[in-house]
Design an enzyme around this catalytic site. Structure first.
Site, PDB file in Angstrom:
ATOM      1  N   TRP A 433      42.979  32.733  37.110  1.00  0.00           N
ATOM      2  CA  TRP A 433      43.466  31.812  38.133  1.00  0.00           C
ATOM      3  C   TRP A 433      42.759  32.053  39.466  1.00  0.00           C
ATOM      4  O   TRP A 433      42.963  31.295  40.417  1.00  0.00           O
ATOM      5  CB  TRP A 433      44.980  31.952  38.299  1.00  0.00           C
ATOM      6  CG  TRP A 433      45.428  33.128  39.128  1.00  0.00           C
ATOM      7  CD1 TRP A 433      45.092  34.433  38.953  1.00  0.00           C
ATOM      8  CD2 TRP A 433      46.293  33.078  40.264  1.00  0.00           C
ATOM      9  NE1 TRP A 433      45.701  35.216  39.896  1.00  0.00           N
ATOM     10  CE2 TRP A 433      46.445  34.416  40.716  1.00  0.00           C
ATOM     11  CE3 TRP A 433      46.966  32.062  40.939  1.00  0.00           C
ATOM     12  CZ2 TRP A 433      47.242  34.751  41.815  1.00  0.00           C
ATOM     13  CZ3 TRP A 433      47.758  32.400  42.033  1.00  0.00           C
ATOM     14  CH2 TRP A 433      47.888  33.724  42.454  1.00  0.00           C
ATOM     15  N   ASP A 434      41.922  33.103  39.538  1.00  0.00           N
ATOM     16  CA  ASP A 434      41.136  33.350  40.750  1.00  0.00           C
ATOM     17  C   ASP A 434      40.347  32.106  41.157  1.00  0.00           C
ATOM     18  O   ASP A 434      39.949  31.968  42.320  1.00  0.00           O
ATOM     19  CB  ASP A 434      40.166  34.520  40.526  1.00  0.00           C
ATOM     20  CG  ASP A 434      40.896  35.811  40.171  1.00  0.00           C
ATOM     21  OD1 ASP A 434      41.611  35.800  39.151  1.00  0.00           O
ATOM     22  OD2 ASP A 434      40.757  36.802  40.889  1.00  0.00           O
ATOM     23  N   GLU A 572      52.786  39.748  38.669  1.00  0.00           N
ATOM     24  CA  GLU A 572      52.237  40.549  37.567  1.00  0.00           C
ATOM     25  C   GLU A 572      52.973  41.849  37.287  1.00  0.00           C
ATOM     26  O   GLU A 572      52.879  42.388  36.189  1.00  0.00           O
ATOM     27  CB  GLU A 572      50.738  40.862  37.777  1.00  0.00           C
ATOM     28  CG  GLU A 572      49.850  39.640  37.703  1.00  0.00           C
ATOM     29  CD  GLU A 572      48.377  39.990  37.663  1.00  0.00           C
ATOM     30  OE1 GLU A 572      48.000  41.070  38.136  1.00  0.00           O
ATOM     31  OE2 GLU A 572      47.601  39.183  37.141  1.00  0.00           O
ATOM     32  N   LYS A 693      53.370  43.285  43.027  1.00  0.00           N
ATOM     33  CA  LYS A 693      51.960  43.631  43.174  1.00  0.00           C
ATOM     34  C   LYS A 693      51.317  42.811  44.292  1.00  0.00           C
ATOM     35  O   LYS A 693      50.502  43.297  45.065  1.00  0.00           O
ATOM     36  CB  LYS A 693      51.223  43.365  41.857  1.00  0.00           C
ATOM     37  CG  LYS A 693      49.718  43.603  41.896  1.00  0.00           C
ATOM     38  CD  LYS A 693      49.082  43.267  40.554  1.00  0.00           C
ATOM     39  CE  LYS A 693      47.571  43.442  40.589  1.00  0.00           C
ATOM     40  NZ  LYS A 693      46.940  43.059  39.304  1.00  0.00           N
ATOM     41  N   GLN A 694      51.712  41.539  44.353  1.00  0.00           N
ATOM     42  CA  GLN A 694      51.099  40.629  45.317  1.00  0.00           C
ATOM     43  C   GLN A 694      52.062  39.472  45.571  1.00  0.00           C
ATOM     44  O   GLN A 694      53.119  39.382  44.957  1.00  0.00           O
ATOM     45  CB  GLN A 694      49.783  40.093  44.778  1.00  0.00           C
ATOM     46  CG  GLN A 694      49.906  39.352  43.464  1.00  0.00           C
ATOM     47  CD  GLN A 694      48.572  39.083  42.796  1.00  0.00           C
ATOM     48  OE1 GLN A 694      47.534  39.235  43.390  1.00  0.00           O
ATOM     49  NE2 GLN A 694      48.616  38.680  41.544  1.00  0.00           N
TER      50      GLN A 694
END
Length: 872
Positions: A433-434, A572, A693-694
């Protein structure tokens, strides 16, 4: 400009602009600390150093002028100040050789590439080893192999390290000259970001005491993307005698870049053909299962008399050219190698080897490539003033984005941008998905390249539909990790490097990757108005993706709302509920809000395109009117969990999780970016805690404006407090470890949105330096982070220059950070080329066609080729 001059011998001494002098005593660290403290007091804006001085500081090899430049963010140089200072933002320089993970990171950041190929920043002598890792990566060169893990056989598709034709080295008195096993007296490597030229200067001492200087130059041609060139010059420093020069085509390569993969099968190539003809050689290898053929042809250039003594040896997988040189002390000898690289998929025919084709010299190739780079920089470069190191990082990131994919390298190339570029093997070179963060760079600068990257997804639409069917859904379910054919390549088991244990991996449940693809399709369409693309490909992709999410939604009569379960969000860390054996979560907020946006866009596109065309796509996809009506209902009734403070739960049940003692783990481990691995090694699970995580719920604000998110929430009939964005930002910041560098970018944009400029700048700077400083403790060794590099190029345009390309008209609301005086860039939106110049008081726009823009809410008419300045 007020400058300081530093003299290092016999003792450190600074001569200031007013003529006064300061002598710095003590140990190196103390002297540097005192010097750094003194310089701001003298209001120095630059400086010169008497000679290039390489020293060891706390185990790091540094060069003084570079250290001062990067520490103080003002230019220090050796030599002519004006000339040398201008090169600082355009060069990446490393001194010394620190074998292992640090060296691997250096090699990633010194990679040269052109979108088709990437060559890590090693010197030609280097072999695959713990110390260093030479590699050639070709876009979409994948191969699947079986590995035995415990009592299971697992299959992984890997990004293949192609045969090594960079290889050149010397043999003196029977001793192989290399970097890892000889004494390195000095070593300097430099990457010229402006032209794509890699250079290395090494002085080595052999076991016999003989010393050699070696100068290497390397490019991956941006003019001919199937070609790379190397120049290799050696000079005996303290002896005369025979030196054997060796050039190889080495097919005995394997994957070794990522330590945690090394216990798995890493052989991917079989050499099937070797040919030689005078100074030419060719090696052909085929991947073991995907049956992709890689053909490399090389020609050796050098002094005619020397090459007349060339001999060739062969072994099973290696061709070796040898040239004996009767070398004279202090005399330089140069050889060059021009290499052509092609790959052919199984269904393609492989042409015969042709040694009559042109193999240009290094200088000829370099000049053509440098011009191609100049053209790209003119289009994609961002120029800022007031912040030297930010400019350098922006140039570094632009270079590596263009090395990963470019208008030159990606024409008719069935590939997208891997999460780690063409720089390393982390995530096995897969497409994630980057792309959500990466595509905007190409959409606004090189829309044809953006289209090529989207076509990579379209060509795998059928596979996404098959995978949806297998999982019990309709439409298209794109894989979390995509490689060669679009099948799901996420690993089934994941190695925790802290505990050394393998555990089940549920990451494939990050179905939101399809929403990233839909967003990129929409953004490309919105900013190019490429009707042909939408009619042939884009609408079909959007409808198939929307159909998947419509089929994934289930109505709950108790809540009178739909829910989506068995998914993971961007976070994640959370793969399932505590103590649950089944992977997946329910009502992930980011996923659900993106689904609502997608269903809204489907309704808009239904009205925007001719009825006959839309109906044709409906028939092709099977998305009938009843399915569209279902989408319309879902977008008003999809569920979110929101507490009384207006905090949007990351997923349903999130508020029931335990709080984490962050201070305890910070004190115990220091680096807590990967809290999931730390907890797992302690026998615990991140699934139990409010730890991310983010950015997850907050990701929606990276994709959309605050107003757009408000409309999404209104569609769902949720009312939140006026300051809910600030509340959500600070709530999740306290619970996020930033285990992904992308996290800082998202939080930086959100901080700017709520007018916390200090936090926005801090987080942006951390993201901007994340690869250069390798803040995650070695992950750069496995390749650059293409997503964060692209995002740090986008934030200056959107958050700081205030550009918004999501609106009906291009709009600007400039908000430059305190450290930046100006920013200049170009972009192309709906076939209009913009030149943009922003200061703290003005915005100047120049366009090549008449158009209108909004500036701070005011509509401004722009006349072609007439610069317009707006004060604010």
């Amino acid at each position: 400009m007020t400058k300081v001059h530093l003299q290092l011998q016999p003792q450190w001494q600074a001569t200031w602009a007013d003529g006064t002098q300061t002598v710095f005593e003590g140990e190196l660290t103390d002297r540097l600390a005192q010097l750094v403290a003194e310089i701001p007091q003298h209001e120095v804006t630059g400086g010169t150093v008497e000679t290039e001085s390489v020293v060891n500081l706390d185990g790091r090899t540094i060069e003084l002028s570079q250290y001062l430049t990067e520490t103080l963010n003002i230019p220090f140089v050796v030599g002519d100040f004006e000339t040398q200072a201008a090169t600082i933002p355009w060069e990446v320089v490393y001194h010394g050789y620190t074998p292992g993970k640090d060296e691997y990171s250096v090699e990633s950041l010194l990679t040269v590439g052109n979108g088709f190929m990437g060559l890590r920043g090693t010197t030609p002598e280097m072999e695959i080893a713990e110390e260093n890792y030479p590699a050639l990566y070709l876009a979409s060169l994948y191969n699947s192999v079986a590995s035995q893990v415990a009592d299971r056989t697992i299959y992984n598709e890997d990004f293949v390290n192609a045969p090594n034709l960079q290889k050149m080295y010397l043999v003196v008195d029977g001793e192989r000259v290399d970097i890892a096993n000889n004494t390195v007296l000095s070593m300097k490597r430099r990457l010229d970001l402006k032209t794509g030229l890699f250079e290395a200067w090494v002085v080595l001492r052999l076991t016999t005491g003989k010393e050699l200087a070696i100068h290497t130059k390397k490019i991956a041609s941006m003019a001919n993307v199937h070609q790379f060139n190397i120049s290799y010059t050696f000079t005996p420093l303290n002896f005369s005698g025979e030196v054997l020069f060796v050039s190889e085509a080495d097919g005995d390569v394997y994957n070794y870049n990522v330590a945690r993969y090394r216990s798995l099968t890493h052989h991917h190539l079989d050499v099937v053909d070797k040919q030689v003809a005078e100074t030419n050689m060719a090696l052909t290898a085929v991947t073991t299962t995907s049956k992709i053929t890689v053909v490399q042809q090389a020609k050796l250039h050098g002094e005619k008399e020397l090459l007349s003594h060339l001999t060739t040896e062969q072994s099973a997988n290696i061709l070796r050219q040898q040239v004996p040189v009767q070398a004279t002390e202090q005399t330089a000898y140069t050889f060059e190698k021009t290499v052509h690289v092609h790959q052919y998929r199984q269904e393609e025919s492989v042409p015969p080897i042709d040694f009559t084709q042109e193999f240009p010299t290094f200088e000829e190739s370099y000049q053509a490539s440098a011009q191609a780079w100049a053209d790209l920089w003119e289009t994609a470069g961002i120029e800022i003033t007031g912040d030297l190191m930010s400019q350098k990082m922006l140039n570094l990131h632009t270079f590596h984005l263009l090395a990963s994919a470019s208008p030159n390298g990606n024409q008719n190339l069935d590939a997208s941008v891997t999460a780690r570029g063409l720089h390393g093997e982390a995530y096995r070179g897969h497409i994630f998905w980057d792309e959500l963060f990466i595509l905007p760079f190409y959409t606004i600068h090189f829309p044809e390249t953006a289209k090529e990257l989207l076509m990579y997804r379209y060509r795998r639409l059928d596979m996404a539909k098959k995978d949806a069917q297998k999982a019990g859904y309709q439409g298209a379910m794109f894989p979390w990790q995509s490689g060669l054919d679009g099948t799901e390549q996420s690993q089934e088991l994941h190695l925790n490097p802290i505990s050394g244990e393998w555990k089940e991996d549920h990451s494939r449940l990050q179905r939101h990757v399809s929403l990233a693809i839909a967003y990129n399709v929409w953004q490309y369409w919105h900013n190019t108005q490429d009707t042909e693309f939408m009619a042939q490909y884009g609408l079909e992709m959007l409808l198939e993706i929307a159909h998947f999410w419509q089929s994934a939604a289930t109505f709950d009569t108790t809540t009178n709302r739909y829910f989506i379960d068995k998914v993971m969000g961007p976070d994640e860390f959370h793969e399932n509920y505590p103590n649950s054996e089944q992977g997946g979560l329910k009502n992930n907020a980011y996923t659900n809000m993106m689904v609502v946006w997608l269903f809204e866009e489907i309704a808009h596109l239904h009205q925007e395109f001719p009825a006959s065309l839309f109906q044709e796509i409906q028939e092709k996809t099977g998305v009938d009117n009843q399915t569209l009506e279902s989408m319309a209902a879902i977008k008003h009734q999809l569920g979110l969990e929101i507490n009384e403070d207006g905090i949007i739960a990351q997923f349903e049940g999130y508020f029931d999780l335990d709080d984490l003692d962050w201070a305890h783990y910070q004190e115990k481990y220091g680096n807590i970016y990967r809290m999931d691995r730390i907890l797992n090694a302690e026998g615990k699970s991140a699934d139990t805690y409010k730890v991310a995580k983010q950015a997850d719920s907050l990701m929606i604000f990276y994709n959309f404006s605050k107003e757009q998110v408000r409309l999404i929430l209104e569609d769902l009939d949720y009312t939140l407090p006026e300051d809910y964005v600030e509340r959500n930002l600070h709530y999740y910041l306290e619970r996020t470890s930033h285990g992904s560098t992308l996290s800082r970018v998202v939080h930086a944009q959100l901080a700017a949105m709520v007018d916390d400029q200090e936090l926005a700048w801090k987080l942006y700077q951390e993201a901007l330096y994340s690869d250069y400083r390798d803040i995650q403790g070695g992950t750069t060794a496995e390749g650059i982070h293409a997503g964060v590099m692209a995002a740090t190029l986008y934030i200056p345009l959107t958050t700081f220059a205030g550009l918004d390309i999501r609106t009906q008209r291009v709009s600007f609301a400039p908000n430059l950070p305190a450290a930046w005086e100006t920013i200049d860039f170009q972009l192309t939106i709906r076939q209009v080329n913009f030149q943009v110049a922003v200061t703290k008081e003005t915005l100047t726009l120049n366009v090549d066609q008449d158009t209108e823009v909004d500036v701070n809410g005011q509509t401004i008419k722009l006349v072609a080729n007439q610069p317009t300045t707006i004060n604010y």
